[in-house]
Each structure stands twice: as structure tokens, then as C-alpha cells.
Design an enzyme around this catalytic site. Structure first.
Site, short mmCIF file in Angstrom:
data_model
loop_
_atom_site.label_atom_id
_atom_site.label_comp_id
_atom_site.label_asym_id
_atom_site.label_seq_id
_atom_site.Cartn_x
_atom_site.Cartn_y
_atom_site.Cartn_z
CG HIS A 232 6.46 40.83 75.40
ND1 HIS A 232 6.41 40.35 76.68
CD2 HIS A 232 5.24 41.38 75.16
CE1 HIS A 232 5.21 40.58 77.20
NE2 HIS A 232 4.49 41.22 76.29
CG ASP A 234 1.94 44.17 74.45
OD1 ASP A 234 2.61 43.15 74.71
OD2 ASP A 234 1.27 44.79 75.31
CG HIS A 290 5.56 44.91 78.66
ND1 HIS A 290 5.51 45.43 77.39
CD2 HIS A 290 4.59 43.97 78.70
CE1 HIS A 290 4.56 44.84 76.69
NE2 HIS A 290 3.99 43.92 77.48
NE ARG A 300 1.24 40.67 88.14
CZ ARG A 300 1.35 40.86 86.83
NH1 ARG A 300 1.83 39.91 86.06
NH2 ARG A 300 0.99 42.01 86.29
C1 LIG Z 1 -2.97 39.71 68.80
C2 LIG Z 1 -2.00 39.15 69.49
C3 LIG Z 1 -0.92 39.88 70.17
C4 LIG Z 1 -0.11 38.79 70.83
C5 LIG Z 1 -0.30 37.66 69.89
C6 LIG Z 1 -1.81 37.72 69.66
O1 LIG Z 1 -2.20 36.92 68.61
C7 LIG Z 1 -2.56 37.25 70.91
C8 LIG Z 1 -1.67 37.19 72.11
C9 LIG Z 1 -0.74 38.40 72.20
C10 LIG Z 1 0.46 38.08 73.08
C11 LIG Z 1 0.18 38.25 74.59
C12 LIG Z 1 1.47 37.90 75.37
C13 LIG Z 1 2.71 38.57 74.78
C14 LIG Z 1 2.73 38.41 73.23
C15 LIG Z 1 4.04 38.93 72.65
C16 LIG Z 1 2.42 36.97 72.90
O2 LIG Z 1 3.22 36.07 72.74
O3 LIG Z 1 1.06 36.81 72.80
C17 LIG Z 1 1.51 39.08 72.66
C18 LIG Z 1 1.37 39.10 71.13
C19 LIG Z 1 1.88 40.38 70.54
O4 LIG Z 1 1.53 41.48 70.98
O5 LIG Z 1 2.68 40.28 69.60
O1 LIG Z 2 1.06 39.98 83.10
C1 LIG Z 2 1.50 41.08 82.79
O2 LIG Z 2 1.58 41.99 83.57
C2 LIG Z 2 1.99 41.32 81.39
C3 LIG Z 2 1.17 40.64 80.33
C4 LIG Z 2 1.61 41.02 78.97
O3 LIG Z 2 2.60 41.65 78.80
C5 LIG Z 2 0.80 40.61 77.80
O4 LIG Z 2 -0.20 39.88 77.96
O5 LIG Z 2 1.16 41.05 76.69
FE LIG Z 3 2.71 42.40 76.75
#
Ligand SMILES: C=C1C[C@]23C[C@@]1(O)CC[C@H]2[C@@]12CCC[C@@](C)(C(=O)O1)[C@H]2[C@@H]3C(=O)O
Ligand SMILES: O=C(O)CCC(=O)C(=O)O
Ligand SMILES: [Fe+2]
Length: 377
Positions: A232, A234, A290, A300
Site C-alpha cells: 500500500h 500511506d 511498501h 516484529r
Molecule cells: C490516518 C490514517 C492513515 C491510515 C488510516 C488511518 O485512519 C489510520 C491508520 C493508517 C493505516 C496504517 C496501516 C496502513 C493503512 C493503509 C491502513 O489501513 O491504516 C494506513 C492508512 C492510510 O495511510 O491510508
Molecule cells: O510495519 C511496517 O514496517 C509498515 C507499517 C506501515 O506501512 C503502516 O503502518 O502504514
Molecule cells: Fe504504510
């Protein structure tokens, strides 16, 4: 349109109908966690260039007088880099890591007392992106937006204040570092404080919003068939990631096919370019694709600080980076709107806010459109 980060998913609730696993009691990978196409991630995880040298993600010392230039190059070519001399104390990194370990070691039924609701942002649960995949990911997450107090009180009725204190301190320090990194990243594009009004008169990015995501990847009996966190980008402006000593983070470099591992370096932090910086930079700084893979014997832990603009701010390509020959590639969006778009379209979210398709624009292609990969014209 929801205006608060905590309401961003109200119109896109996530329902994942699976029981939460007690990872420690599992001897064999359950079918619901077995990915049929984990492809190339293990053991051949390093991308090797045509000269046979293994390429690695840049490591930049923030005290280096050349940091600005090095950061610009890293953002353009990788969308990710590691930083040292970042000013975050080792004690604080140890504290947040130990908080994460304590939290994820709780029994499943305790963690579920702080479960994230289907339309909520904060709390314990599966990765949000799980709903886009037929198989589950070998990980658990805890998201914090705003105060963790109510959830932490559920987890630790008697000693939540100490844990809340660590989170507040971590968020404060990360916010300071994120502001500094923003100016280094933007400065390397020739952007100055007067170009971004919403950064405030002193460029302090007052009102910036952020989420803290604690990720746990337990040791896995069959790592070759499991996925920690699927590929994905961010949605952020930038993300600051602290990982423990177990490797697992992998990135894809634009124009290459393989995955490159980002090795844990003691005391260093990983910085990802997110989709909103991709938009702000008009595609000059591509957000990095990533994922996290898992390990047979080692647990981890990672802690991501996901940094974005204030809630009401519309993000669009900076006018200084737009010209007749470089028209704006994206329409403007607020972070909340974009999170909603991501919740609906996942990795196609960036293309969905794109103004021109790379094909029609012919020659002005975006450096990183993960679903329309094309070379820069
Ligand atoms: C602000 C945010 C970005 C995120 C969704 C969220 O509400 C909180 C969690 C974030 C995260 C972390 C893991 C990967 C990701 C794609 C997810 O599912 O939750 C990211 C979200 C994002 O960056 O879109
Ligand atoms: O665990 C990791 O290294 C990646 C975590 C991540 O991509 C995320 O929280 O958006
Ligand atoms: Fe991420």
C-alpha cells in the site's frame, strides 16, 4: 463530507467477519491466512541492479549540511529514506516500543475491549485494508487518533496514565520532527514558507493532524505463505516509522519490479512519502509502495506516525510547481476526503483524484501512479 479525522470512515465502515486469532497458540498457518500469491518476497527480497550491486534505501544524517539535497534526491528516486540524528531520544523510542510490546502481549479478549468499531478510526483490530483481500494478514494493529485515554482505560484500568503520557510525549516529538522534515522535503523543491499559507506565519504547521499506528507481526509458522501488511501507499503527507530490530519492511522502487528490504538500523527512523505529498508536489515526489513481510522466529513491532494537514485544508499541487508545461495533475482534496476515497478505492485512490490520465496527457506522466505505471515523459 466528514470534517474530523475520527469521522473519516463513517461513510465507509469496514466489516471483517473473522475471529481474532491468538497468534501465540497457532502451530500451523490457518487457511484464512495463507496467501496464494506472496510472489517474490522471500528469500529473494533484494532487488539487484544490472551491475549486480544491491541498491539500498538512502540513509541521511539530518545534521549533514547536504541533508536538503540528499532528501530531495531520495524523495524523487525512492519516496523513502532513513534518518539519523533526528533528535528523538533513545529513551522515548524504547518507551514506545515497550508500550507496544505490553499492549500486544495482552490476552486477545482484553485487547478486544479496545476494539476499533467498523466506522471508527481508533482502537485495536485487523489492518483497515484487510477488507480488500480474500486472506487475512499476519498482524494486529492499534490505531490512535486524538487521546488514547478511553481505550487505554479499558486495557489497563489502574495504570493507563503512564501509558497515555508516553503516547502524548511521542506524538509531541513526532509532530516537531514531521514539521522539520516537511520543510526539508519542500525546501528541496524550492518551496519556501511563504508558498504554503496553511503552514502558518512561522511555518510551524499548526493544526496538522496525525494518527499513530502500532503494528505487531508475531513470529509465523509459515512466513513464505503469509503476509504481514499488504502492499500500500500511506495517505499521508509523510510517515515516520520506528521499527524494532526484526526486519520486514519492504519498498518498491519506481521502475523496478522487486522488493527492497529497509533494514532496521539502531536509532534510525524510516520516512515515507505519502499520497498527499505526492499530490502537493504534483507527482515530483512519488508516494512509496511498501509492505511488511513476516518472520519464522522473531516477533516484529513497528510504530508509524502518519502525518497530514489540518482537517479543513485543501491539498492540491503547489502553484510554484505548476506551469503550462507542467499542468496540475491532481484535483484538490482534504485529508478526510482522501481517506474516504482510499477506504473505497484503496490503491486506486491516487488515480481517482488525478486530473489527466497518463495516456491522454502523453509526456506529462506522473512518476508514480501505482495503477498506471508509466515512465516520466
Ligand atoms: C490516518 C490514517 C492513515 C491510515 C488510516 C488511518 O485512519 C489510520 C491508520 C493508517 C493505516 C496504517 C496501516 C496502513 C493503512 C493503509 C491502513 O489501513 O491504516 C494506513 C492508512 C492510510 O495511510 O491510508
Ligand atoms: O510495519 C511496517 O514496517 C509498515 C507499517 C506501515 O506501512 C503502516 O503502518 O502504514
Ligand atoms: Fe504504510
Amino acid at each position: 463530507m466528514p470534517s474530523r479525522l475520527s469521522d473519516a470512515f463513517k461513510s465507509h465502515p469496514v466489516h471483517i467477519h473473522h475471529k481474532h486469532l491468538d497468534f501465540n497458540s497457532v502451530q500451523e498457518l490457518p487457511d484464512s491466512y495463507a496467501w496464494s500469491q506472496v510472489d517474490d518476497h522471500y528469500p529473494n527480497c533484494h532487488d539487484v541492479d544490472s551491475f549486480g550491486a544491491s541498491e539500498s534505501v538512502p540513509i541521511i544524517d539530518l545534521a549533514d549540511p547536504n541533508a536538503l539535497k540528499l532528501i530531495g534526491h531520495a524523495c524523487k528516486t525512492w519516496g523513502v529514506f532513513q534518518v539519523t540524528k533526528h533528535g528523538i531520544s533513545k529513551n522515548l523510542l524504547d518507551d514506545i516500543e515497550s508500550l507496544g510490546r505490553t499492549l500486544f502481549s495482552l490476552p486477545v479478549q482484553d485487547k478486544l475491549k479496545a476494539a476499533r468499531s467498523p466506522e471508527g478510526v481508533s482502537g485495536y483490530g485487523f489492518a483497515r485494508i484487510s477488507s480488500f483481500f480474500p486472506k487475512l494478514m499476519w498482524s494486529e494493529g492499534f490505531t490512535i487518533v486524538g487521546s488514547p485515554h478511553d481505550h487505554f482505560r479499558q486495557l489497563w484500568p489502574h495504570d493507563h496514565s503512564e501509558f497515555c503520557g508516553i503516547i502524548e510525549e511521542y506524538k509531541k516529538e513526532m509532530n516537531r520532527l514531521a514539521g522539520k522534515l516537511m520543510w526539508l522535503m519542500l525546501g528541496s523543491l524550492g518551496i519556501s514558507k511563504s508558498d504554503i499559507k496553511w503552514a502558518g506565519p512561522k511555518g510551524e504547521f499548526k493544526g496538522a493532524t496525525a494518527a499513530l499506528q502500532l503494528n505487531s507481526y508475531p513470529a509465523c509458522p509459515d512466513p513464505d505463505r503469509a503476509m504481514g501488511l499488504a502492499a500500500h501507499t500511506d495517505s499521508t503527507l509523510l510517515t515516520i516509522l520506528h521499527q524494532n530490530t526484526t526486519s520486514g519492511l519492504q519498498v518498491q522502487r519506481e521502475g523496478t519490479a522487486g522488493w527492497v528490504t529497509v533494514p532496521p538500523i539502531h536509532g534510525a527512523l524510516v520516512i515515507n512519502v505519502g499520497d498527499l505529498l505526492h499530490i502537493l508536489s504534483n507527482g515530483m515526489y512519488p508516494s512509496v509502495l511498501h509492505r511488511a513481510v513476516v518472520n519464522r522466529s522473531c516477533h516484529r513491532l513497528s510504530i508509524a506516525y502518519l502525518y497530514g494537514p489540518p482537517e479543513s485544508v485543501q491539498i492540491s499541487p503547489l502553484s510554484r510547481l505548476v506551469s503550462r508545461s507542467h499542468p496540475p495533475l491532481y484535483r484538490s482534496v482534504t485529508w478526510n476526503e482522501y481517506l474516504g476515497t482510499k477506504a473505497k478505492h484503496f490503491n486506486k485512490a491516487l488515480s481517482s483524484v488525478r486530473l489527466f490520465s497518463p495516456v491522454t496527457l502523453n509526456g506529462f506522466a506522473d512518476v508514480n501512479d501505482h495503477h498506471n505505471r508509466v515512465k516520466v515523459g
